[in-house]
Write an enzyme that holds these catalytic residues in place. Sequence first.
Site, mmCIF file in Angstrom:
data_model
loop_
_atom_site.group_PDB
_atom_site.id
_atom_site.type_symbol
_atom_site.label_atom_id
_atom_site.label_comp_id
_atom_site.label_asym_id
_atom_site.label_seq_id
_atom_site.Cartn_x
_atom_site.Cartn_y
_atom_site.Cartn_z
ATOM 1 N N GLU A 65 -15.486 14.232 -22.974
ATOM 2 C CA GLU A 65 -16.745 14.900 -23.294
ATOM 3 C C GLU A 65 -16.757 16.365 -22.838
ATOM 4 O O GLU A 65 -17.557 16.776 -21.988
ATOM 5 C CB GLU A 65 -17.930 14.139 -22.682
ATOM 6 C CG GLU A 65 -18.118 12.745 -23.252
ATOM 7 C CD GLU A 65 -19.286 11.999 -22.654
ATOM 8 O OE1 GLU A 65 -19.768 11.039 -23.280
ATOM 9 O OE2 GLU A 65 -19.723 12.369 -21.535
ATOM 10 N N GLU A 91 -17.758 5.625 -27.654
ATOM 11 C CA GLU A 91 -18.672 5.152 -26.610
ATOM 12 C C GLU A 91 -20.058 4.961 -27.180
ATOM 13 O O GLU A 91 -20.547 5.806 -27.934
ATOM 14 C CB GLU A 91 -18.794 6.172 -25.465
ATOM 15 C CG GLU A 91 -17.627 6.285 -24.518
ATOM 16 C CD GLU A 91 -17.936 7.231 -23.365
ATOM 17 O OE1 GLU A 91 -19.123 7.362 -22.994
ATOM 18 O OE2 GLU A 91 -16.989 7.850 -22.847
#
Length: 669
Positions: free
Chosen positions: A153, A312
Amino acid sequence: MPSPAPHARLPLAFGGDYNPEQWPPEVWEEDVRLMREAGVTTVSLGVFSWARMEPRPGEYDWEWLDTVIGLLHEAGISVNLGTPTVVPPAWFYRAHPSALPVTREGVRLAFGSRGAICHSNPDYRAAAATITEALGERYGSHPAVVLWHVHNEYGAPVLACYCDTCATAFQGWLRGRHGTLDALNEAWGTAFWGQQYGEWEEITPPRATPSVCNPTQQLDYRRFADAQARANFVAERDILHRLSPGVPVTTNFMVAPSQGQTVDYWAWAKEVDLVTNDHYLMTDGRRTHVNLALAADLTRSVAGGAPWLLLEHATSGVNWQPYNPAKRPGEMARNSLGHMARGSEGAMFFQWRQSRSGAEKFHTAMLAHSGTDNRGWREVTDLGRRVADLADLRGTRTRGDVAVVWSWDSWWAQSLEWRPSQDLDARERLDSFYEALYDRHLTVDFLPPTGLAELDPSRYPLLVVPQLYAAPLSIAADLDRYVSRGGTLLVSFFSGIVDENDTLHPGAYPGALRDVLGLTVEEFDPLLPGETVGVRRVGGGESESYAADLWSEVVIPGAGCETVAVFADGRTAGGAALTRHAVGSGAAWYLATRLTGADLAAVVDLTLADAGITPVDLPSDVELVVREGESGTFRFYVNHTESEAKVALPDGSWATVPAGGVEVFRDPR
């Protein structure tokens, strides 16, 4: 180095982040047994494990990772192996404290969380390359490793650092972008407030200043910070391409959080072998399933329409929002299959086993604290079976109906200080227009403003520009070509105003879009908080009147530009609020104020009719999304309501989609 072919070794992925270092070895065999029971095909491994892999500088501990990968491989479970470069070990920061990022205010952040990285720091870059090289040498040819997951991320929680190392790197980046100081001074408009630079070394990051810092300096620094992080990804990717040929390399995107501006994913998508995304429901009072659909459509669009992977999401509640409600029965499967309908090649979660300690111990997981005797586990295993049943979905593509223009770069520029209203929000406009299209059961493909040159009206009869403050000059010819060939264009206010340097396009507003819209804007007249104005269709009745807020402006329609609706009151009363300009065989519409909900949907309906698009007749909050390819056509009906829904199939028969459920119908080939 050529990229490997994405998906070459990837099954439909079902599983999640696995963090065995949080558990004693005796738990690992139980984990693998339960993964098989749940139908897990893939796990992400090692993302936060640098300190365990390299407990001391140059000293590696692979035994635990060898064991875990071996157990997974024996069980037929594939590995998405992470480079752990999002969290260097404590020993690294002790030796290299300058690798910690510095805020705009000059505060150096401390170790003890994640993502505390200065992406310009040479010590960090060298250490990241070393651990990546070690991983690639050891596991690059392991048959269990089907995907590499670099970092985690990017941009969360820190993208930009303002230290002296970054200042020097920024100067070099600016040389590459602008070439000369004269060009930089022109691009930044430094004649204003006497900010001219005579030497490159005089330029610093946009640190805290007494008043507003030069907006183009801020915008370029955002681009620089994005580019520095992306360069670090590329460095790790290239090492893995060399040491693990044929295995795709990715990093997990976050394309559509409801807040936070992340990075420029149009640029990042060009560097990954497989686009992946993380998505979490934002419990901020809005319809969370609409944001989910937007995120999936945007991720697919960033991937160029190709299949992507949801890397995710959550089985139930998260723990980092102010309020974290649990998902209702069936909602996890509905979320997962909704992503798959819109292009994902599976459904992955954070994480496999719920943590007992640390910052995310209340974040739900596939295997909860309470074990397997609970609703969550039963839903996980049911979902595993459903994903397995969709094996033939691999490689099919989701079919979009209309197109929407979106630019992270323009969002960054618009969000800087001292705009005509501090409440201007390009992301809010994107959400609102997307919701109107979603409620018409239309699937959206997104396009960057630089990707419109060959836009075909027969492919996308309607193109929506929700808010594009910063527009390249090239967009004028591109949109004129699209509309004149029969396309229908809908543009919202405060679009086309500046170029890539945040410099106003010459002439009247709306700058680059002035000619295709067939009008000029004489003056902006933002509304105050709580202030509203009416908008009335020309020749229409009460049912064709709308309530607007935030924005009005003085619009001067040109020749051939029809006024469809006017401001009914306020300072711009009687002036055009909605216009239609016929261009060739198409038309360009302009909405000069902010409408929301049913009022905005009514305007969208006008443009859909103009484009010849008849939306599918379905109940509200029941989605129809189509994936098609060599293996056939898959029709996903996703029911977000509390009542069963009757849906018509292409063969004329009817089917029932249970309340809160998902049904997938496969057309005969």
